[in-house]
Design an enzyme around this catalytic site. Structure first.
Site, PDB file in Angstrom:
ATOM      1  N   THR A 115     -31.277  49.467 -28.633  1.00 29.95           N
ATOM      2  CA  THR A 115     -31.518  50.860 -28.269  1.00 29.95           C
ATOM      3  C   THR A 115     -32.977  51.125 -27.916  1.00 29.95           C
ATOM      4  O   THR A 115     -33.886  50.454 -28.452  1.00 29.95           O
ATOM      5  CB  THR A 115     -31.129  51.760 -29.456  1.00 29.95           C
ATOM      6  OG1 THR A 115     -31.658  53.074 -29.238  1.00 29.95           O
ATOM      7  CG2 THR A 115     -31.685  51.258 -30.770  1.00 29.95           C
ATOM      8  N   TYR A 142     -32.284  54.481 -37.876  1.00 32.82           N
ATOM      9  CA  TYR A 142     -31.394  53.908 -36.854  1.00 32.82           C
ATOM     10  C   TYR A 142     -32.148  52.881 -36.015  1.00 32.82           C
ATOM     11  O   TYR A 142     -31.699  51.736 -35.847  1.00 32.82           O
ATOM     12  CB  TYR A 142     -30.843  55.026 -35.960  1.00 32.82           C
ATOM     13  CG  TYR A 142     -30.140  54.520 -34.716  1.00 32.82           C
ATOM     14  CD1 TYR A 142     -28.932  53.844 -34.795  1.00 32.82           C
ATOM     15  CD2 TYR A 142     -30.709  54.699 -33.450  1.00 32.82           C
ATOM     16  CE1 TYR A 142     -28.296  53.365 -33.650  1.00 32.82           C
ATOM     17  CE2 TYR A 142     -30.079  54.234 -32.306  1.00 32.82           C
ATOM     18  CZ  TYR A 142     -28.877  53.567 -32.413  1.00 32.82           C
ATOM     19  OH  TYR A 142     -28.260  53.084 -31.279  1.00 32.82           O
TER      20      TYR A 142
HETATM   21  N1  LIG Z   1     -24.217  55.797 -27.010  1.00 30.66           N
HETATM   22  C1  LIG Z   1     -25.499  55.571 -26.781  1.00 30.66           C
HETATM   23  O1  LIG Z   1     -26.190  56.359 -26.135  1.00 30.66           O
HETATM   24  C2  LIG Z   1     -26.135  54.306 -27.281  1.00 30.66           C
HETATM   25  C3  LIG Z   1     -27.480  54.093 -26.976  1.00 30.66           C
HETATM   26  C4  LIG Z   1     -28.072  52.920 -27.426  1.00 30.66           C
HETATM   27  C5  LIG Z   1     -27.364  51.977 -28.123  1.00 30.66           C
HETATM   28  N2  LIG Z   1     -26.052  52.212 -28.415  1.00 30.66           N
HETATM   29  C6  LIG Z   1     -25.346  51.202 -29.174  1.00 30.66           C
HETATM   30  O2  LIG Z   1     -24.141  50.845 -28.503  1.00 30.66           O
HETATM   31  C7  LIG Z   1     -23.125  50.511 -29.442  1.00 30.66           C
HETATM   32  C8  LIG Z   1     -21.864  51.273 -29.134  1.00 30.66           C
HETATM   33  O3  LIG Z   1     -22.129  52.656 -29.203  1.00 30.66           O
HETATM   34  P1  LIG Z   1     -21.042  53.769 -28.813  1.00 30.66           P
HETATM   35  O4  LIG Z   1     -21.775  54.884 -28.200  1.00 30.66           O
HETATM   36  O5  LIG Z   1     -19.931  53.136 -28.090  1.00 30.66           O
HETATM   37  O6  LIG Z   1     -20.575  54.233 -30.251  1.00 30.66           O
HETATM   38  P2  LIG Z   1     -19.109  54.370 -30.884  1.00 30.66           P
HETATM   39  O7  LIG Z   1     -19.288  54.961 -32.234  1.00 30.66           O
HETATM   40  O8  LIG Z   1     -18.202  55.038 -29.930  1.00 30.66           O
HETATM   41  O9  LIG Z   1     -18.667  52.851 -30.990  1.00 30.66           O
HETATM   42  C9  LIG Z   1     -18.944  52.028 -32.095  1.00 30.66           C
HETATM   43  C10 LIG Z   1     -17.649  51.285 -32.427  1.00 30.66           C
HETATM   44  O10 LIG Z   1     -17.914  50.349 -33.474  1.00 30.66           O
HETATM   45  C11 LIG Z   1     -16.925  50.495 -34.485  1.00 30.66           C
HETATM   46  N3  LIG Z   1     -17.584  50.043 -35.714  1.00 30.66           N
HETATM   47  C12 LIG Z   1     -18.625  50.619 -36.366  1.00 30.66           C
HETATM   48  N4  LIG Z   1     -18.963  49.868 -37.420  1.00 30.66           N
HETATM   49  C13 LIG Z   1     -18.118  48.803 -37.444  1.00 30.66           C
HETATM   50  C14 LIG Z   1     -17.989  47.667 -38.277  1.00 30.66           C
HETATM   51  N5  LIG Z   1     -18.792  47.468 -39.337  1.00 30.66           N
HETATM   52  N6  LIG Z   1     -17.024  46.757 -37.999  1.00 30.66           N
HETATM   53  C15 LIG Z   1     -16.178  46.926 -36.949  1.00 30.66           C
HETATM   54  N7  LIG Z   1     -16.278  47.995 -36.117  1.00 30.66           N
HETATM   55  C16 LIG Z   1     -17.244  48.908 -36.349  1.00 30.66           C
HETATM   56  C17 LIG Z   1     -16.511  51.945 -34.455  1.00 30.66           C
HETATM   57  O11 LIG Z   1     -15.233  52.189 -34.999  1.00 30.66           O
HETATM   58  C18 LIG Z   1     -16.564  52.226 -32.956  1.00 30.66           C
HETATM   59  O12 LIG Z   1     -15.329  51.903 -32.335  1.00 30.66           O
HETATM   60  C19 LIG Z   1     -23.716  50.805 -30.823  1.00 30.66           C
HETATM   61  O13 LIG Z   1     -24.163  49.595 -31.396  1.00 30.66           O
HETATM   62  C20 LIG Z   1     -24.889  51.713 -30.523  1.00 30.66           C
HETATM   63  O14 LIG Z   1     -25.915  51.612 -31.474  1.00 30.66           O
HETATM   64  C21 LIG Z   1     -25.424  53.344 -28.016  1.00 30.66           C
HETATM   65  O1  LIG Z   2     -26.886  69.266 -29.793  1.00 28.25           O
HETATM   66  C1  LIG Z   2     -27.887  68.688 -29.309  1.00 28.25           C
HETATM   67  C2  LIG Z   2     -27.945  67.279 -29.215  1.00 28.25           C
HETATM   68  C3  LIG Z   2     -29.097  66.711 -28.696  1.00 28.25           C
HETATM   69  N1  LIG Z   2     -30.127  67.482 -28.270  1.00 28.25           N
HETATM   70  C4  LIG Z   2     -31.313  66.847 -27.680  1.00 28.25           C
HETATM   71  O2  LIG Z   2     -30.867  66.072 -26.591  1.00 28.25           O
HETATM   72  C5  LIG Z   2     -31.639  64.874 -26.477  1.00 28.25           C
HETATM   73  C6  LIG Z   2     -30.701  63.684 -26.580  1.00 28.25           C
HETATM   74  O3  LIG Z   2     -30.144  63.649 -27.897  1.00 28.25           O
HETATM   75  P1  LIG Z   2     -28.840  62.792 -28.250  1.00 28.25           P
HETATM   76  O4  LIG Z   2     -28.457  63.111 -29.659  1.00 28.25           O
HETATM   77  O5  LIG Z   2     -27.837  62.964 -27.183  1.00 28.25           O
HETATM   78  O6  LIG Z   2     -29.351  61.295 -28.129  1.00 28.25           O
HETATM   79  P2  LIG Z   2     -30.653  60.596 -28.795  1.00 28.25           P
HETATM   80  O7  LIG Z   2     -31.719  60.558 -27.742  1.00 28.25           O
HETATM   81  O8  LIG Z   2     -30.981  61.151 -30.111  1.00 28.25           O
HETATM   82  O9  LIG Z   2     -30.151  59.132 -29.148  1.00 28.25           O
HETATM   83  C7  LIG Z   2     -29.357  58.362 -28.312  1.00 28.25           C
HETATM   84  O10 LIG Z   2     -30.153  57.532 -27.501  1.00 28.25           O
HETATM   85  C8  LIG Z   2     -31.016  56.727 -28.176  1.00 28.25           C
HETATM   86  C9  LIG Z   2     -31.808  55.942 -27.168  1.00 28.25           C
HETATM   87  O11 LIG Z   2     -32.701  56.776 -26.472  1.00 28.25           O
HETATM   88  C10 LIG Z   2     -30.236  55.863 -29.159  1.00 28.25           C
HETATM   89  O12 LIG Z   2     -29.821  54.673 -28.616  1.00 28.25           O
HETATM   90  C11 LIG Z   2     -29.062  56.475 -29.874  1.00 28.25           C
HETATM   91  O13 LIG Z   2     -27.980  55.550 -30.086  1.00 28.25           O
HETATM   92  C12 LIG Z   2     -28.408  57.554 -29.211  1.00 28.25           C
HETATM   93  O14 LIG Z   2     -27.837  58.344 -30.225  1.00 28.25           O
HETATM   94  C13 LIG Z   2     -32.670  64.939 -27.599  1.00 28.25           C
HETATM   95  O15 LIG Z   2     -33.844  65.479 -27.062  1.00 28.25           O
HETATM   96  C14 LIG Z   2     -32.055  65.917 -28.602  1.00 28.25           C
HETATM   97  O16 LIG Z   2     -32.985  66.613 -29.385  1.00 28.25           O
HETATM   98  C15 LIG Z   2     -30.063  68.863 -28.348  1.00 28.25           C
HETATM   99  O17 LIG Z   2     -31.009  69.553 -27.968  1.00 28.25           O
HETATM  100  N2  LIG Z   2     -28.937  69.426 -28.869  1.00 28.25           N
END
Ligand SMILES: NC(=O)c1ccc[n+]([C@@H]2O[C@H](COP(=O)([O-])OP(=O)(O)OC[C@H]3O[C@@H](n4cnc5c(N)ncnc54)[C@H](O)[C@@H]3O)[C@@H](O)[C@H]2O)c1
Ligand SMILES: O=c1ccn([C@@H]2O[C@H](COP(=O)(O)OP(=O)(O)O[C@H]3O[C@H](CO)[C@H](O)[C@H](O)[C@H]3O)[C@@H](O)[C@H]2O)c(=O)[nH]1
Length: 333
Positions: A115, A142
Protein backbone atom coordinates in the site's frame (compact mmCIF):
# COMPACT_ATOMS: atom_id res chain seq x y z
CA UNK A 1 -2.37 -20.33 -9.03
CA UNK A 2 -3.48 -19.56 -5.47
CA UNK A 3 -5.27 -16.26 -4.83
CA UNK A 4 -5.58 -15.44 -1.14
CA UNK A 5 -8.39 -13.00 -0.40
CA UNK A 6 -9.96 -13.92 -3.75
CA UNK A 7 -13.47 -13.38 -2.38
CA UNK A 8 -12.70 -9.73 -1.68
CA UNK A 9 -12.97 -6.60 -3.79
CA UNK A 10 -9.63 -6.65 -5.60
CA UNK A 11 -8.96 -10.40 -5.34
CA UNK A 12 -12.23 -11.30 -7.06
CA UNK A 13 -11.27 -9.15 -10.07
CA UNK A 14 -7.92 -10.94 -10.13
CA UNK A 15 -9.63 -14.34 -10.18
CA UNK A 16 -11.84 -13.28 -13.10
CA UNK A 17 -8.86 -11.98 -15.08
CA UNK A 18 -6.82 -15.14 -14.48
CA UNK A 19 -9.72 -17.36 -15.51
CA UNK A 20 -10.30 -15.14 -18.57
CA UNK A 21 -6.80 -15.93 -19.76
CA UNK A 22 -7.06 -19.63 -19.07
CA UNK A 23 -5.11 -20.01 -15.79
CA UNK A 24 -6.24 -22.53 -13.16
CA UNK A 25 -7.12 -20.76 -9.92
CA UNK A 26 -7.86 -21.78 -6.34
CA UNK A 27 -9.02 -19.23 -3.76
CA UNK A 28 -8.34 -19.22 -0.02
CA UNK A 29 -10.51 -16.75 1.86
CA UNK A 30 -11.92 -16.72 5.39
CA UNK A 31 -14.87 -14.59 4.20
CA UNK A 32 -14.26 -12.09 7.02
CA UNK A 33 -15.00 -9.21 4.63
CA UNK A 34 -15.28 -11.05 1.31
CA UNK A 35 -18.20 -12.95 -0.14
CA UNK A 36 -18.64 -16.35 -1.75
CA UNK A 37 -20.84 -14.57 -4.30
CA UNK A 38 -17.78 -12.87 -5.81
CA UNK A 39 -15.93 -16.11 -6.56
CA UNK A 40 -16.78 -17.66 -9.96
CA UNK A 41 -17.71 -21.35 -9.93
CA UNK A 42 -14.65 -22.14 -12.06
CA UNK A 43 -12.39 -21.23 -9.11
CA UNK A 44 -12.65 -23.56 -6.09
CA UNK A 45 -13.02 -21.59 -2.85
CA UNK A 46 -11.40 -22.98 0.29
CA UNK A 47 -12.80 -21.20 3.32
CA UNK A 48 -9.80 -20.90 5.64
CA UNK A 49 -7.53 -18.32 7.16
CA UNK A 50 -4.06 -17.96 5.67
CA UNK A 51 -2.77 -18.46 9.22
CA UNK A 52 -4.04 -22.06 9.19
CA UNK A 53 -0.85 -23.80 8.15
CA UNK A 54 -2.51 -27.22 7.80
CA UNK A 55 -5.21 -25.91 5.47
CA UNK A 56 -2.68 -23.94 3.41
CA UNK A 57 -0.36 -26.92 3.11
CA UNK A 58 -3.23 -29.04 1.85
CA UNK A 59 -4.41 -26.46 -0.72
CA UNK A 60 -0.90 -25.97 -2.11
CA UNK A 61 -0.38 -29.73 -2.33
CA UNK A 62 -3.83 -30.59 -3.72
CA UNK A 63 -3.77 -27.92 -6.42
CA UNK A 64 -0.04 -28.10 -7.26
CA UNK A 65 0.36 -24.38 -6.54
CA UNK A 66 3.56 -22.73 -7.79
CA UNK A 67 2.38 -19.09 -7.82
CA UNK A 68 0.56 -17.13 -5.12
CA UNK A 69 -1.13 -13.73 -5.33
CA UNK A 70 -1.65 -12.59 -1.76
CA UNK A 71 -4.54 -10.15 -1.24
CA UNK A 72 -5.87 -11.48 2.08
CA UNK A 73 -5.57 -8.84 4.76
CA UNK A 74 -7.22 -6.12 6.79
CA UNK A 75 -7.48 -2.81 4.98
CA UNK A 76 -8.80 0.11 6.99
CA UNK A 77 -6.52 2.84 8.35
CA UNK A 78 -8.94 4.01 11.12
CA UNK A 79 -9.71 0.44 12.18
CA UNK A 80 -5.98 -0.24 12.47
CA UNK A 81 -5.62 2.67 14.87
CA UNK A 82 -8.46 1.30 17.03
CA UNK A 83 -7.15 -2.27 16.95
CA UNK A 84 -3.50 -2.40 15.91
CA UNK A 85 -2.84 -5.92 17.20
CA UNK A 86 -5.47 -7.35 14.85
CA UNK A 87 -3.67 -5.68 11.96
CA UNK A 88 -0.25 -6.95 12.96
CA UNK A 89 -1.71 -10.45 13.41
CA UNK A 90 -3.56 -10.57 10.12
CA UNK A 91 -1.25 -8.60 7.83
CA UNK A 92 2.19 -9.19 9.31
CA UNK A 93 2.01 -12.55 11.09
CA UNK A 94 -0.37 -13.88 8.41
CA UNK A 95 2.15 -13.01 5.68
CA UNK A 96 5.02 -14.47 7.72
CA UNK A 97 3.13 -17.75 8.00
CA UNK A 98 2.30 -17.73 4.33
CA UNK A 99 5.97 -17.12 3.46
CA UNK A 100 6.90 -20.09 5.67
CA UNK A 101 4.46 -22.40 3.96
CA UNK A 102 5.62 -21.19 0.52
CA UNK A 103 9.18 -22.04 1.52
CA UNK A 104 8.18 -25.46 2.85
CA UNK A 105 6.11 -26.36 -0.21
CA UNK A 106 8.51 -24.95 -2.79
CA UNK A 107 6.23 -22.19 -4.12
CA UNK A 108 8.18 -20.28 -6.80
CA UNK A 109 6.54 -16.83 -6.91
CA UNK A 110 4.44 -14.54 -4.76
CA UNK A 111 2.82 -11.19 -5.57
CA UNK A 112 1.97 -9.12 -2.49
CA UNK A 113 -0.66 -6.40 -2.08
CA UNK A 114 1.10 -3.57 -0.32
CA UNK A 115 0.00 0.00 0.00
CA UNK A 116 0.91 3.64 -0.44
CA UNK A 117 0.29 3.89 3.31
CA UNK A 118 3.91 2.72 3.85
CA UNK A 119 5.34 6.05 2.64
CA UNK A 120 6.49 8.77 5.02
CA UNK A 121 4.21 11.78 5.40
CA UNK A 122 7.16 14.01 4.54
CA UNK A 123 7.61 12.20 1.20
CA UNK A 124 3.92 12.49 0.27
CA UNK A 125 2.95 15.87 1.57
CA UNK A 126 5.40 17.77 -0.61
CA UNK A 127 2.68 17.37 -3.22
CA UNK A 128 4.89 15.70 -5.83
CA UNK A 129 4.15 12.10 -6.85
CA UNK A 130 5.95 9.55 -4.65
CA UNK A 131 8.36 7.11 -6.29
CA UNK A 132 9.33 3.68 -4.94
CA UNK A 133 12.62 5.20 -3.78
CA UNK A 134 10.84 7.62 -1.39
CA UNK A 135 11.30 7.20 2.35
CA UNK A 136 8.95 4.83 4.15
CA UNK A 137 7.62 5.71 7.59
CA UNK A 138 3.97 4.72 7.87
CA UNK A 139 1.53 7.04 9.66
CA UNK A 140 -0.73 4.17 10.79
CA UNK A 141 -0.55 0.63 12.16
CA UNK A 142 -2.09 -0.50 8.86
CA UNK A 143 0.88 0.92 6.93
CA UNK A 144 3.36 -0.50 9.45
CA UNK A 145 1.74 -3.94 9.32
CA UNK A 146 2.19 -3.96 5.53
CA UNK A 147 5.74 -2.56 5.57
CA UNK A 148 6.83 -5.31 7.98
CA UNK A 149 5.20 -7.88 5.71
CA UNK A 150 7.16 -6.44 2.77
CA UNK A 151 10.41 -6.87 4.74
CA UNK A 152 9.51 -10.46 5.65
CA UNK A 153 8.94 -11.27 1.99
CA UNK A 154 12.15 -9.53 0.87
CA UNK A 155 14.18 -11.48 3.42
CA UNK A 156 12.44 -14.70 2.40
CA UNK A 157 13.30 -14.00 -1.22
CA UNK A 158 17.00 -13.64 -0.53
CA UNK A 159 17.18 -16.55 1.94
CA UNK A 160 14.94 -19.14 0.28
CA UNK A 161 14.84 -18.15 -3.37
CA UNK A 162 11.15 -17.23 -3.42
CA UNK A 163 10.59 -14.66 -6.19
CA UNK A 164 8.54 -11.75 -4.87
CA UNK A 165 6.74 -8.78 -6.35
CA UNK A 166 5.58 -6.11 -3.95
CA UNK A 167 2.91 -3.88 -5.47
CA UNK A 168 2.11 -0.71 -3.55
CA UNK A 169 -1.44 0.20 -4.48
CA UNK A 170 -2.73 3.72 -4.13
CA UNK A 171 -6.52 4.09 -3.72
CA UNK A 172 -8.22 1.25 -5.54
CA UNK A 173 -11.78 1.91 -6.69
CA UNK A 174 -14.28 1.27 -9.49
CA UNK A 175 -15.58 -2.14 -10.51
CA UNK A 176 -15.41 -4.66 -13.31
CA UNK A 177 -16.64 -2.88 -16.49
CA UNK A 178 -18.96 -5.87 -17.12
CA UNK A 179 -20.35 -5.66 -13.55
CA UNK A 180 -19.17 -9.18 -12.69
CA UNK A 181 -17.44 -8.00 -9.50
CA UNK A 182 -17.19 -4.94 -7.30
CA UNK A 183 -17.17 -3.68 -3.73
CA UNK A 184 -19.41 -5.89 -1.61
CA UNK A 185 -18.49 -5.28 2.02
CA UNK A 186 -21.57 -3.49 3.48
CA UNK A 187 -19.30 -1.92 6.10
CA UNK A 188 -16.91 -0.49 3.52
CA UNK A 189 -15.48 2.86 4.58
CA UNK A 190 -13.67 3.95 1.42
CA UNK A 191 -14.68 7.38 0.17
CA UNK A 192 -16.24 6.31 -3.13
CA UNK A 193 -18.38 3.62 -1.48
CA UNK A 194 -19.58 6.05 1.19
CA UNK A 195 -20.26 8.83 -1.33
CA UNK A 196 -22.21 6.49 -3.65
CA UNK A 197 -24.25 5.19 -0.70
CA UNK A 198 -25.06 8.79 0.24
CA UNK A 199 -25.99 9.64 -3.36
CA UNK A 200 -28.26 6.58 -3.56
CA UNK A 201 -29.99 7.43 -0.26
CA UNK A 202 -28.57 4.43 1.60
CA UNK A 203 -26.95 6.67 4.19
CA UNK A 204 -27.67 10.18 5.36
CA UNK A 205 -24.48 11.91 4.27
CA UNK A 206 -20.76 11.67 3.65
CA UNK A 207 -18.40 13.32 6.14
CA UNK A 208 -15.50 15.20 4.57
CA UNK A 209 -12.62 14.46 6.91
CA UNK A 210 -10.51 17.60 6.95
CA UNK A 211 -11.12 20.81 5.03
CA UNK A 212 -7.96 22.65 6.07
CA UNK A 213 -5.28 20.58 4.34
CA UNK A 214 -2.74 22.52 2.24
CA UNK A 215 -4.37 21.28 -0.99
CA UNK A 216 -6.29 22.95 -3.84
CA UNK A 217 -9.63 22.95 -2.00
CA UNK A 218 -8.48 22.05 1.53
CA UNK A 219 -9.54 18.39 1.34
CA UNK A 220 -7.35 15.27 1.15
CA UNK A 221 -5.79 14.31 -2.18
CA UNK A 222 -5.57 10.69 -3.31
CA UNK A 223 -4.61 8.85 -6.49
CA UNK A 224 -7.65 6.68 -7.33
CA UNK A 225 -6.80 3.72 -9.56
CA UNK A 226 -9.46 1.67 -11.36
CA UNK A 227 -9.41 -1.91 -10.13
CA UNK A 228 -9.26 -3.28 -13.70
CA UNK A 229 -6.12 -1.28 -14.48
CA UNK A 230 -4.62 -2.54 -11.23
CA UNK A 231 -5.40 -6.12 -12.22
CA UNK A 232 -3.79 -5.59 -15.60
CA UNK A 233 -0.63 -4.55 -13.72
CA UNK A 234 -0.78 -7.87 -11.81
CA UNK A 235 -1.04 -9.88 -15.03
CA UNK A 236 1.97 -8.06 -16.46
CA UNK A 237 3.80 -8.55 -13.17
CA UNK A 238 3.06 -12.26 -13.14
CA UNK A 239 4.45 -12.68 -16.66
CA UNK A 240 7.53 -10.63 -15.71
CA UNK A 241 8.08 -12.68 -12.56
CA UNK A 242 7.89 -15.90 -14.54
CA UNK A 243 10.84 -14.64 -16.62
CA UNK A 244 12.80 -12.71 -13.97
CA UNK A 245 13.61 -14.03 -10.48
CA UNK A 246 14.26 -11.88 -7.47
CA UNK A 247 12.42 -9.06 -5.76
CA UNK A 248 10.44 -6.42 -7.61
CA UNK A 249 8.78 -3.31 -6.22
CA UNK A 250 6.23 -1.19 -8.07
CA UNK A 251 3.82 1.62 -7.27
CA UNK A 252 0.35 1.24 -8.78
CA UNK A 253 -1.44 4.51 -9.40
CA UNK A 254 -2.01 7.04 -12.15
CA UNK A 255 -0.01 9.99 -10.83
CA UNK A 256 -3.22 12.05 -10.69
CA UNK A 257 -4.30 13.73 -7.49
CA UNK A 258 -8.05 13.97 -6.84
CA UNK A 259 -9.43 15.82 -3.82
CA UNK A 260 -12.26 14.51 -1.65
CA UNK A 261 -14.51 17.29 -2.97
CA UNK A 262 -13.60 16.47 -6.59
CA UNK A 263 -14.45 12.81 -6.09
CA UNK A 264 -17.79 13.72 -4.52
CA UNK A 265 -18.49 16.09 -7.44
CA UNK A 266 -17.76 13.26 -9.88
CA UNK A 267 -20.27 11.08 -8.01
CA UNK A 268 -22.87 13.87 -8.20
CA UNK A 269 -22.24 14.25 -11.92
CA UNK A 270 -22.38 10.53 -12.75
CA UNK A 271 -25.33 9.68 -10.48
CA UNK A 272 -27.13 12.91 -11.37
CA UNK A 273 -28.05 13.67 -7.76
CA UNK A 274 -26.51 15.81 -5.03
CA UNK A 275 -24.50 14.03 -2.34
CA UNK A 276 -25.40 15.24 1.17
CA UNK A 277 -22.07 16.14 2.79
CA UNK A 278 -20.83 17.42 6.13
CA UNK A 279 -17.48 19.06 6.85
CA UNK A 280 -15.75 17.12 9.62
CA UNK A 281 -12.40 17.22 11.45
CA UNK A 282 -9.35 15.46 10.00
CA UNK A 283 -9.28 11.68 10.44
CA UNK A 284 -6.40 10.32 12.51
CA UNK A 285 -3.70 8.59 10.44
CA UNK A 286 -4.62 10.42 7.21
CA UNK A 287 -2.06 12.22 5.07
CA UNK A 288 -2.85 15.40 3.15
CA UNK A 289 -1.86 13.98 -0.23
CA UNK A 290 -0.80 10.59 -1.54
CA UNK A 291 -0.09 10.50 -5.28
CA UNK A 292 1.91 7.82 -7.12
CA UNK A 293 4.87 8.14 -9.38
CA UNK A 294 4.15 4.95 -11.34
CA UNK A 295 6.63 5.58 -14.14
CA UNK A 296 8.57 2.43 -13.22
CA UNK A 297 5.49 0.28 -13.85
CA UNK A 298 4.96 1.94 -17.22
CA UNK A 299 8.63 1.74 -18.26
CA UNK A 300 9.44 -1.80 -17.09
CA UNK A 301 6.16 -3.62 -17.69
CA UNK A 302 4.59 -1.53 -20.45
CA UNK A 303 1.50 -0.90 -18.32
CA UNK A 304 -1.09 1.22 -20.15
CA UNK A 305 -4.08 2.22 -18.02
CA UNK A 306 -7.47 2.18 -19.77
CA UNK A 307 -9.78 3.73 -17.18
CA UNK A 308 -7.75 6.62 -15.80
CA UNK A 309 -10.55 9.17 -15.63
CA UNK A 310 -12.35 9.49 -12.34
CA UNK A 311 -15.69 9.40 -14.22
CA UNK A 312 -14.86 5.87 -15.45
CA UNK A 313 -14.17 4.76 -11.91
CA UNK A 314 -17.39 6.23 -10.56
CA UNK A 315 -19.52 5.02 -13.51
CA UNK A 316 -18.34 1.41 -13.16
CA UNK A 317 -18.80 1.45 -9.38
CA UNK A 318 -22.33 2.82 -9.87
CA UNK A 319 -23.11 0.19 -12.51
CA UNK A 320 -22.02 -2.51 -10.03
CA UNK A 321 -24.15 -1.02 -7.22
CA UNK A 322 -27.19 -0.95 -9.52
CA UNK A 323 -26.60 -4.55 -10.59
CA UNK A 324 -26.42 -5.54 -6.92
CA UNK A 325 -29.69 -3.75 -6.16
CA UNK A 326 -31.40 -5.54 -9.04
CA UNK A 327 -30.02 -8.88 -7.88
CA UNK A 328 -31.33 -8.27 -4.33
CA UNK A 329 -34.77 -7.29 -5.64
CA UNK A 330 -35.02 -10.39 -7.77
CA UNK A 331 -33.52 -12.68 -5.14
CA UNK A 332 -30.40 -13.50 -7.19
CA UNK A 333 -27.72 -12.37 -4.74
N1 LIG B 1 -8.69 -1.21 -1.53
C1 LIG B 1 -7.62 -0.44 -1.56
O1 LIG B 1 -7.69 0.75 -1.87
C2 LIG B 1 -6.27 -1.01 -1.23
C3 LIG B 1 -5.17 -0.16 -1.31
C4 LIG B 1 -3.91 -0.68 -1.02
C5 LIG B 1 -3.75 -2.00 -0.69
N2 LIG B 1 -4.84 -2.81 -0.61
C6 LIG B 1 -4.62 -4.20 -0.24
O2 LIG B 1 -5.24 -5.06 -1.19
C7 LIG B 1 -5.72 -6.24 -0.56
C8 LIG B 1 -7.15 -6.49 -0.93
O3 LIG B 1 -7.93 -5.39 -0.52
P1 LIG B 1 -9.49 -5.26 -0.86
O4 LIG B 1 -9.77 -3.83 -1.06
O5 LIG B 1 -9.85 -6.23 -1.90
O6 LIG B 1 -10.13 -5.67 0.53
P2 LIG B 1 -11.26 -6.75 0.89
O7 LIG B 1 -11.52 -6.62 2.34
O8 LIG B 1 -12.39 -6.63 -0.06
O9 LIG B 1 -10.51 -8.11 0.57
C9 LIG B 1 -9.71 -8.80 1.50
C10 LIG B 1 -10.11 -10.28 1.41
O10 LIG B 1 -9.25 -11.04 2.26
C11 LIG B 1 -10.04 -11.90 3.07
N3 LIG B 1 -9.23 -12.11 4.28
C12 LIG B 1 -8.88 -11.21 5.23
N4 LIG B 1 -8.10 -11.79 6.14
C13 LIG B 1 -7.95 -13.09 5.77
C14 LIG B 1 -7.23 -14.19 6.29
N5 LIG B 1 -6.51 -14.09 7.42
N6 LIG B 1 -7.29 -15.38 5.64
C15 LIG B 1 -8.03 -15.53 4.52
N7 LIG B 1 -8.72 -14.50 3.97
C16 LIG B 1 -8.67 -13.30 4.57
C17 LIG B 1 -11.35 -11.18 3.28
O11 LIG B 1 -12.42 -12.04 3.61
C18 LIG B 1 -11.53 -10.52 1.92
O12 LIG B 1 -12.20 -11.40 1.01
C19 LIG B 1 -5.48 -6.04 0.94
O13 LIG B 1 -4.30 -6.73 1.31
C20 LIG B 1 -5.28 -4.55 1.07
O14 LIG B 1 -4.47 -4.20 2.16
C21 LIG B 1 -6.09 -2.36 -0.87
O1 LIG C 1 -16.19 8.92 4.56
C1 LIG C 1 -15.08 9.35 4.17
C2 LIG C 1 -14.05 8.46 3.78
C3 LIG C 1 -12.84 9.00 3.38
N1 LIG C 1 -12.65 10.34 3.34
C4 LIG C 1 -11.37 10.88 2.86
O2 LIG C 1 -11.16 10.37 1.57
C5 LIG C 1 -9.78 10.11 1.35
C6 LIG C 1 -9.61 8.64 1.01
O3 LIG C 1 -9.96 7.86 2.15
P1 LIG C 1 -10.28 6.30 2.06
O4 LIG C 1 -10.75 5.85 3.40
O5 LIG C 1 -11.13 6.04 0.88
O6 LIG C 1 -8.87 5.66 1.71
P2 LIG C 1 -7.44 5.87 2.45
O7 LIG C 1 -6.67 6.87 1.64
O8 LIG C 1 -7.57 6.09 3.89
O9 LIG C 1 -6.76 4.44 2.37
C7 LIG C 1 -6.80 3.62 1.25
O10 LIG C 1 -5.67 3.83 0.45
C8 LIG C 1 -4.48 3.67 1.09
C9 LIG C 1 -3.38 3.96 0.10
O11 LIG C 1 -3.34 5.33 -0.21
C10 LIG C 1 -4.41 2.27 1.69
O12 LIG C 1 -3.88 1.34 0.83
C11 LIG C 1 -5.66 1.69 2.28
O13 LIG C 1 -5.78 0.27 2.08
C12 LIG C 1 -6.90 2.17 1.76
O14 LIG C 1 -7.84 2.03 2.79
C13 LIG C 1 -9.07 10.53 2.63
O15 LIG C 1 -8.62 11.84 2.46
C14 LIG C 1 -10.18 10.49 3.69
O16 LIG C 1 -9.99 11.36 4.77
C15 LIG C 1 -13.67 11.21 3.70
O17 LIG C 1 -13.48 12.43 3.67
N2 LIG C 1 -14.86 10.69 4.11
Amino acid sequence: MLVTGGAGFIGSHMVLALLDRGEKVVVVDDLSTGSRQLVPIAAPLVRATIADIGAMRQVIRDYGVTDVIHFAGSISVPESIRDPLDYYANNTVGTQRLAGICREMGVARLIFSSTAAVYAAAACDRGAPVAETAATDPASPYGRSKLMAEDILRDSASAYGLSVAVLRYFNVAGADPHARAGQINPNGTHLLKVALDAALGRRGSVSIYGTDYPTADGTGVRDYIHVSDLIEAHLLMLDHLRRHDGVHLYNCGYGQGVTVRQLIEAVEMVVGRPVPKIDAPRREGDLAQVVADASRLVADLGWRPRYDRVEHIVAHALQWEMAQERAHRTGWS
